[in-house]
Design a protein around this motif. Structure first.
Motif, mmCIF file in Angstrom:
data_model
loop_
_atom_site.group_PDB
_atom_site.id
_atom_site.type_symbol
_atom_site.label_atom_id
_atom_site.label_comp_id
_atom_site.label_asym_id
_atom_site.label_seq_id
_atom_site.Cartn_x
_atom_site.Cartn_y
_atom_site.Cartn_z
ATOM 1 N N LEU A 232 6.353 -32.345 -24.289
ATOM 2 C CA LEU A 232 6.843 -30.987 -24.103
ATOM 3 C C LEU A 232 7.789 -30.947 -22.907
ATOM 4 O O LEU A 232 7.385 -31.213 -21.777
ATOM 5 N N VAL A 233 9.046 -30.617 -23.169
ATOM 6 C CA VAL A 233 10.055 -30.532 -22.111
ATOM 7 C C VAL A 233 9.943 -29.197 -21.387
ATOM 8 O O VAL A 233 9.946 -29.129 -20.153
ATOM 9 N N CYS A 234 9.817 -28.118 -22.152
ATOM 10 C CA CYS A 234 9.640 -26.793 -21.563
ATOM 11 C C CYS A 234 9.184 -25.842 -22.649
ATOM 12 O O CYS A 234 9.274 -26.141 -23.841
ATOM 13 N N SER A 235 8.690 -24.680 -22.252
ATOM 14 C CA SER A 235 8.343 -23.625 -23.206
ATOM 15 C C SER A 235 8.480 -22.287 -22.504
ATOM 16 O O SER A 235 8.308 -22.188 -21.289
ATOM 17 N N GLY A 236 8.825 -21.268 -23.277
ATOM 18 C CA GLY A 236 8.970 -19.936 -22.705
ATOM 19 C C GLY A 236 9.805 -19.051 -23.596
ATOM 20 O O GLY A 236 10.074 -19.392 -24.762
ATOM 21 N N LYS A 237 10.233 -17.928 -23.071
ATOM 22 C CA LYS A 237 11.093 -17.028 -23.825
ATOM 23 C C LYS A 237 12.428 -17.715 -24.119
ATOM 24 O O LYS A 237 12.870 -18.576 -23.357
ATOM 25 N N PRO A 238 13.084 -17.333 -25.242
ATOM 26 C CA PRO A 238 14.314 -18.023 -25.636
ATOM 27 C C PRO A 238 15.370 -18.102 -24.543
ATOM 28 O O PRO A 238 16.006 -19.144 -24.363
ATOM 29 N N GLU A 239 15.556 -17.010 -23.789
ATOM 30 C CA GLU A 239 16.617 -17.014 -22.778
ATOM 31 C C GLU A 239 16.360 -18.043 -21.683
ATOM 32 O O GLU A 239 17.305 -18.529 -21.045
ATOM 33 N N MET A 240 15.082 -18.392 -21.464
ATOM 34 C CA MET A 240 14.759 -19.408 -20.471
ATOM 35 C C MET A 240 14.730 -20.800 -21.096
ATOM 36 O O MET A 240 15.377 -21.732 -20.610
ATOM 37 N N ALA A 241 13.988 -20.931 -22.193
ATOM 38 C CA ALA A 241 13.793 -22.251 -22.795
ATOM 39 C C ALA A 241 15.092 -22.839 -23.339
ATOM 40 O O ALA A 241 15.275 -24.066 -23.357
ATOM 41 N N LEU A 242 16.020 -21.972 -23.771
ATOM 42 C CA LEU A 242 17.262 -22.448 -24.384
ATOM 43 C C LEU A 242 18.437 -22.407 -23.405
ATOM 44 O O LEU A 242 19.590 -22.341 -23.828
ATOM 45 N N SER A 243 18.143 -22.451 -22.131
ATOM 46 C CA SER A 243 19.210 -22.516 -21.136
ATOM 47 C C SER A 243 19.953 -23.843 -21.264
ATOM 48 O O SER A 243 19.409 -24.820 -21.790
ATOM 49 N N PRO A 244 21.196 -23.924 -20.810
ATOM 50 C CA PRO A 244 21.943 -25.187 -20.890
ATOM 51 C C PRO A 244 21.208 -26.359 -20.247
ATOM 52 O O PRO A 244 21.236 -27.482 -20.774
ATOM 53 N N GLN A 245 20.538 -26.093 -19.132
ATOM 54 C CA GLN A 245 19.823 -27.171 -18.449
ATOM 55 C C GLN A 245 18.664 -27.701 -19.297
ATOM 56 O O GLN A 245 18.455 -28.922 -19.402
ATOM 57 N N ASN A 246 17.914 -26.791 -19.910
ATOM 58 C CA ASN A 246 16.780 -27.214 -20.734
ATOM 59 C C ASN A 246 17.234 -27.886 -22.023
ATOM 60 O O ASN A 246 16.586 -28.826 -22.496
ATOM 61 N N LEU A 247 18.320 -27.393 -22.618
ATOM 62 C CA LEU A 247 18.848 -28.044 -23.827
ATOM 63 C C LEU A 247 19.349 -29.445 -23.498
ATOM 64 O O LEU A 247 19.173 -30.372 -24.301
ATOM 65 N N LEU A 248 19.951 -29.618 -22.343
ATOM 66 C CA LEU A 248 20.400 -30.943 -21.926
ATOM 67 C C LEU A 248 19.206 -31.875 -21.733
ATOM 68 O O LEU A 248 19.233 -33.038 -22.174
ATOM 69 N N ALA A 249 18.145 -31.365 -21.107
ATOM 70 C CA ALA A 249 16.954 -32.178 -20.886
ATOM 71 C C ALA A 249 16.259 -32.530 -22.202
ATOM 72 O O ALA A 249 15.639 -33.593 -22.323
ATOM 73 N N THR A 250 16.380 -31.645 -23.194
ATOM 74 C CA THR A 250 15.712 -31.868 -24.480
ATOM 75 C C THR A 250 16.520 -32.772 -25.398
ATOM 76 O O THR A 250 15.984 -33.712 -26.001
ATOM 77 N N TYR A 251 17.825 -32.497 -25.506
ATOM 78 C CA TYR A 251 18.667 -33.186 -26.484
ATOM 79 C C TYR A 251 19.492 -34.324 -25.886
ATOM 80 O O TYR A 251 19.985 -35.179 -26.617
ATOM 81 N N GLY A 252 19.674 -34.292 -24.568
ATOM 82 C CA GLY A 252 20.506 -35.297 -23.942
ATOM 83 C C GLY A 252 21.970 -34.888 -23.948
ATOM 84 O O GLY A 252 22.355 -33.877 -24.542
ATOM 85 N N PRO A 253 22.837 -35.680 -23.287
ATOM 86 C CA PRO A 253 24.265 -35.353 -23.225
ATOM 87 C C PRO A 253 24.915 -35.420 -24.601
ATOM 88 O O PRO A 253 24.477 -36.164 -25.481
ATOM 89 N N GLY A 254 25.933 -34.606 -24.787
ATOM 90 C CA GLY A 254 26.650 -34.609 -26.065
ATOM 91 C C GLY A 254 26.159 -33.567 -27.036
ATOM 92 O O GLY A 254 26.748 -33.384 -28.104
ATOM 93 N N PHE A 255 25.068 -32.857 -26.687
ATOM 94 C CA PHE A 255 24.560 -31.822 -27.585
ATOM 95 C C PHE A 255 25.501 -30.624 -27.581
ATOM 96 O O PHE A 255 25.925 -30.149 -26.535
ATOM 97 N N SER A 256 25.823 -30.143 -28.758
ATOM 98 C CA SER A 256 26.685 -28.970 -28.894
ATOM 99 C C SER A 256 25.902 -27.879 -29.600
ATOM 100 O O SER A 256 25.396 -28.084 -30.706
ATOM 101 N N ARG A 257 25.796 -26.729 -28.953
ATOM 102 C CA ARG A 257 25.062 -25.610 -29.543
ATOM 103 C C ARG A 257 25.963 -24.885 -30.508
ATOM 104 O O ARG A 257 26.922 -24.221 -30.123
ATOM 105 N N TYR A 258 25.634 -24.979 -31.797
ATOM 106 C CA TYR A 258 26.417 -24.329 -32.832
ATOM 107 C C TYR A 258 25.915 -22.912 -33.033
ATOM 108 O O TYR A 258 24.722 -22.673 -33.149
ATOM 109 N N GLN A 259 26.838 -21.979 -33.073
ATOM 110 C CA GLN A 259 26.477 -20.580 -33.316
ATOM 111 C C GLN A 259 27.112 -20.094 -34.626
ATOM 112 O O GLN A 259 28.250 -20.419 -34.936
ATOM 113 N N HIS A 260 26.307 -19.330 -35.377
ATOM 114 C CA HIS A 260 26.831 -18.750 -36.626
ATOM 115 C C HIS A 260 27.681 -17.531 -36.291
ATOM 116 O O HIS A 260 27.398 -16.795 -35.345
ATOM 117 N N HIS A 261 28.684 -17.310 -37.079
ATOM 118 C CA HIS A 261 29.493 -16.105 -36.939
ATOM 119 C C HIS A 261 29.512 -15.368 -38.279
ATOM 120 O O HIS A 261 29.820 -15.940 -39.309
#
Length: 262
Positions: A232-261
């Motif tokens: 477990l890298v982190c857990s919490g509300k989406p705005e905290m758990a999905l911060s750039p720092q936490n996504l980097l720690a979870t996925y590693g460098p090169g991760f790109s967050r894709y958003q639907h439009h």
């Protein structure tokens, strides 16, 4: 002034120190978290992070190497008839597409047959009427009634997901577990499915635990997020758990967050 006692909310699911090996390979290491009633929690992480393994271990579908799991306040090994309050939608529903079973027949299997079930006290014909009524209501609610007489082997991926959701809805559930339930469904289908799932969660007071790769959908629809990469890298509300720092720690460098439009 007399203070009223604080109401204690017991967790629907409690995972403590869960560790899973597959052969000599450590897949999940020392994971702990709780789910409170009525919440929707997503597990996110890269491919190979152990997300599906974690789900299967929680449901006792594969052996665990360490840790404890309690559902509805009971150890998973002593859940008994309470298992009927669990709903599970796997990532891949594997079946023989030539098997002659209709949508209605599949959904009816979700009712189960336990000694404590309401259906067990009914006569044969009463059971048939009540089963038909329950199946009809579940298929209407998931917008799948028009498929009721089709063989399940003829369904598209999106149609099958709705039928499996009806299977979960046809009998009372408290915990719904979705393992990448939206895999193979297009963006609009995923959006519609999330909207339906959120409506049903409110109506049925379901607690939902889901695995997802769609960070954007998770951030807009879930109450809590668990970031997993073997541990477990982190857990919490989406705005905290999905911060750039936490996504980097979870996925590693090169991760790109894709958003639907839309």
């Amino acid at each position: 002034m007399i203070n009223k006692p604080t109401e204690i909310t017991l967790p629907i699911l409690k995972v403590s120190g869960l560790t899973v090996y597959q052969g000599k390979y450590l897949v999940v290491r020392d994971v702990s978290f709780e789910l409170l009633p009525g919440t929707d929690t997503a597990i996110v992480g890269p491919n190979g992070a152990g997300k599906s393994t974690l789900i299967k271990a929680i449901l006792d579908l594969i052996p665990r190497s360490g840790g404890t799991i309690e559902i509805f306040g009971r150890p998973i090994s002593r859940l008994g008839n309470l298992r009927n309050f669990l709903g599970y939608m796997p990532q891949n529903f594997i079946f023989d597409r030539s098997f002659p079973i209709s949508v209605s027949e599949l959904v009816a299997l979700g009712i189960g047959n336990t000694k404590n079930s309401f259906f067990s006290s009914l006569s044969f014909w009463q059971k048939k009427r009540e089963t038909l009524a329950a199946v009809t209501a579940a298929l209407h609610r998931t917008d799948a009634y028009r498929l009721r007489n089709q063989a399940i082997g003829t369904l598209s991926g999106g149609q099958l997901k709705r039928v499996l959701l009806a299977y979960c809805l046809v009998s009372p559930r408290k915990l719904l577990v979705l393992d990448e339930a939206f895999a193979g469904v297009d963006v609009q289908g995923t959006t519609d499915f999330y909207a339906l799932l959120n409506e049903l969660k409110r109506e049925q007071n379901w607690t939902v635990l889901q695995v997802s790769h769609d960070i954007d959908m998770v951030s807009r629809n879930c109450d809590r997020v668990i970031c997993l990469n073997q541990t477990l890298v982190c857990s919490g509300k989406p705005e905290m758990a999905l911060s750039p720092q936490n996504l980097l720690a979870t996925y590693g460098p090169g991760f790109s967050r894709y958003q639907h439009h839309h």
